[in-house]
Design an enzyme around this catalytic site. Sequence first.
Site, PDB file in Angstrom:
ATOM      1  CB  THR A  13      -3.972   0.600   8.719  1.00  0.00           C
ATOM      2  OG1 THR A  13      -2.971  -0.121   9.212  1.00  0.00           O
ATOM      3  CG2 THR A  13      -4.272   1.659   9.396  1.00  0.00           C
ATOM      4  CG  ASP A  14      -5.049  -1.124   3.401  1.00  0.00           C
ATOM      5  OD1 ASP A  14      -4.138  -0.461   3.772  1.00  0.00           O
ATOM      6  OD2 ASP A  14      -6.115  -0.907   2.682  1.00  0.00           O
ATOM      7  CD  GLN A  15       0.928  -5.844   1.981  1.00  0.00           C
ATOM      8  OE1 GLN A  15       0.144  -6.222   1.081  1.00  0.00           O
ATOM      9  NE2 GLN A  15       1.903  -6.507   2.125  1.00  0.00           N
ATOM     10  CB  ILE A  18      -5.683   3.074   3.485  1.00  0.00           C
ATOM     11  CG1 ILE A  18      -4.376   3.789   2.515  1.00  0.00           C
ATOM     12  CG2 ILE A  18      -7.226   3.645   3.280  1.00  0.00           C
ATOM     13  CD1 ILE A  18      -4.942   3.421   1.431  1.00  0.00           C
TER      14      ILE A  18
END
Length: 141
Positions: A13-15, A18
């Site tokens: 995931t990103d920050q 997501i």
Amino acid sequence: MKPYKHKVQYYETDQMGIVHHSNYIRWFEEARTDYMEQMGLGYDQMEEKGILSPVLSVEADYLRMVHFGETVTIETFVKEYNGIKLTVGYEVISDKTQMVHCRGITRHCFINREGKPLALKQTCLEFHNMFVKGLEDHKNK
């Protein structure tokens, strides 16, 4: 066929929590490998016979976000097969929403270790029949 399940890991995931788009391509490969093994012949057996199946192209349509900690089910199917080229389809379905969050395809060909194209019907009838059956199963759904 039992669909492939994947629990989203933090590193995928990103920050914002997501899933990064590149991970869907990895999930396609995981699901395709599992699918072939369930059909009775995996990549390891294909390669033992000197048959390689490189990816020619990948397409993914991102419809909805998937977040850290969620589990997805990846439906995998033979979309097209003509003995020389194979197209595998994928639907990434959230176990939480039961909705399709991503759809995609991968296109493959078959080559020998020297990189020369192969026709599976002539090279390995066992694999040819497996993909024909997969295509028929998908069309009959």
